[in-house]
Design an enzyme around this catalytic site. Structure first.
Site, PDB file in Angstrom:
ATOM      1  CD  GLU A 249     -67.748  10.928  65.390  1.00 53.29           C
ATOM      2  OE1 GLU A 249     -68.862  11.148  65.904  1.00 53.29           O
ATOM      3  OE2 GLU A 249     -66.740  11.578  65.689  1.00 53.29           O
ATOM      4  CB  CYS A 283     -75.845   9.652  63.999  1.00 53.73           C
ATOM      5  SG  CYS A 283     -74.937  10.982  63.215  1.00 53.73           S
TER       6      CYS A 283
END
Ligand code: NAD
Length: 481
Positions: A249, A283
């Site tokens: 990720e 993010c």
């Protein structure tokens, strides 16, 4: 804030290591905690314990694992306020946002505590009368997990809850800025009667050698990493020698597209949240704001008005919206990206100043497309706003990035919403929604944003592998029918 363990958690025991490293709170740089600094000897011990624990944990029933996970969720809930204070202390997230992170963590732990009871296999029809064909789902094996600092509780739970639910054991290396959030979660896991060696937490100030050791070891079946693309690329390469399973990720550079027919008030409110939550250190944070030319002046005015109400400062204050950035290096990056944009002719519409580690929410217009801010994650409250003239231009700009994690769009036209969602190159799309992530939904990106998925049933599948079992029955006298 209550006290948290500062020793490594290995094989069910708190292991004090002579070497320590210092964690400094971004909210008050004088305040420090000293934490055990794990290296290669601890890596070897943890590998032995994880292998031992896997041999029994992988054979527990889903119902046993479910009970422990649900008890863990309730322990996290009981400690919600203490954990929230700890997040705020370690990485500077405003306290209301830290509480909401704990809520997410509890929901995730409860969800996987339920979902592990639904790990089902399949039975296939056979063309052979004497064969029975089955598909089992089995845990992949011991997992090495690496987490970042920006959501130091929910990010850990999002990784380790599905791994433990699947029957895997976990060695976790938390970020060096936020080790005690992870150690506290391990303490609560032990209180929930999680068996020794199922979850181990190894803080380290020097992650590279520890990670290399884990990645080279065949006893680790899978790496689950959340962090920057550059570190993810290194780990991807390191995993090749033992063909590790990988979940990566990585970074993001989310665009926001606002069309002239959008509900402007909602778009402003949610885009403020999508950008400035955690001071932009997420993010999935909005990184680029593209607004249709017809509404650019009106939208910009309302956006500036909304920014003027954001309160910057002490993350422990109940009314703070934007706390400090995590480190001096992050402030320097904010300043450098801002200066680069200004040097290329951008106009500063608001903000631009810093005080200690706090940076004010900053809006830039008239930018050169080559500006660094369009190509690097900002991870700060710095936002560029630009116009677009057509749907095609909006999509082209949105996709003009090597990242592919999240994107947001605002329109009342359902046909357009679908056309654009289909054309975007990313893993998560928020249509009139600035906060689409939720525990039961998949979370993951494409392009340089990573591999694999966290969240929901897909997050659990990442820790399971298929085993095909064909059983040939012994010959029996045919029954007389
Ligand atoms: P980072 O990659 O520097 O650090 C993340 C983790 O990797 C930390 O635990 C760190 O100790 C470890 N690490 C650093 N160097 C390593 C090495 N050589 N080998 C092994 N481990 C190493 O990232 P960061 O700057 O701390 O975190 C922010 C980044 O994380 C951003 O790029 C952000 O977009 C990304 N992120 C992604 C997601 C997602 O779900 N996609 C979520 C949060 C953060």
């Amino acid at each position: 804030m209550d006290s948290a363990p500062t020793s490594a958690f290995m094989d069910g025991c708190w292991t004090n290591i002579e070497k320590q490293f210092v964690v400094r709170s971004p909210s008050n740089q004088q305040a420090v905690i000293e934490v055990s600094d794990c290296g290669l000897p601890e890596a070897e011990q943890a590998l032995q314990a994880t292998t031992r624990a896997f041999s029994t944990w992988s054979r527990t029933t889903a119902y046993q694992r479910s009970d422990i996970l649900r008890r863990w969720a309730e322990r996290i809930q009981d400690q919600a306020e203490n954990l929230a204070q700890r997040i705020t202390w370690e990485m500077g997230k405003p306290i209301r946002q830290s509480r909401s992170e704990i809520h997410t963590a509890v929901t995730l732990a409860r969800w996987y505590g339920e979902e592990c009871k639904r790990i089902t296999g399949e039975s296939l029809p056979s063309q052979f009368p004497d064969k029975r064909l089955q598909i089992w789902k089995v845990p992949v094996g011991p997992v090495f997990a690496i987490t970042p600092w920006n959501s130091p509780v929910s990010m850990v739970v999002r990784k380790i809850a599905p791994a433990l639910a699947a029957g895997c054991t976990v060695i976790l290396k938390p970020d060096e800025q936020t080790p005690t959030c992870a150690l506290r979660l391990a303490e609560l896991w032990a209180e929930a009667e999680g068996p020794a060696g199922t979850l181990q937490v190894l803080p380290s100030s020097d992650p590279a050698p520890l990670a290399e050791r884990m990645m080279a070891d065949p006893r680790i079946a899978k790496l689950s990493f959340t962090g920057s693309t550059s570190v993810g690329q290194k780990l991807y390469a390191q995993g090749s020698s033992t063909i590790k399973r990988l979940s990566l990720e990585l970074g993001g550079h989310a665009p926001v597209l606002v069309f002239a027919d959008a509900d402007i008030d909602a778009a402003v409110a949610m885009t403020i949240q999508a950008k400035f939550r955690y001071a932009g250190q997420s993010c999935v944070a909005a990184n680029r704001l593209y607004v249709e030319d017809a509404i650019l002046p009106a939208f910009t005015a309302r956006y500036l008005e909304a920014i003027s109400h954001l309160k910057v400062g002490d993350p422990f204050a109940e009314d703070t919206d934007i706390g400090p950035l995590v480190s001096e290096a992050a402030v320097q990056k904010f300043k450098a990206q801002l200066q680069d944009a200004l040097d290329r002719g951008a106009r500063l519409l608001c903000g631009g100043d810093t005080q200690g580690l706090c940076c004010s929410p900053t809006l830039l217009a008239d930018l050169d497309p080559q500006s660094r801010i369009f190509h690097e994650e900002s991870f700060s409250p710095l936002m560029p706003i630009q116009e677009f003239r057509s749907e095609a231009e909006a999509v082209a700009r949105a996709n003009d990035t090597p990242y592919g994690l999240a994107a947001y769009l605002w329109t009342r036209d359902l046909g357009r919403a679908y056309r654009i969602a289909e054309a975007l190159q990313c893993g998560i799309v928020g249509i009139n929604d600035g906060a689409p992530a939720t525990p039961q939904a998949p979370f993951g990106g494409s392009k340089l944003s990573g591999l694999g998925t966290e969240g929901g049933k897909w997050g659990l599948e990442e820790y399971l592998q298929l085993r095909y079992v064909s059983l040939r029955l012994p010959e029996e006298p045919s029954p007389s029918i």
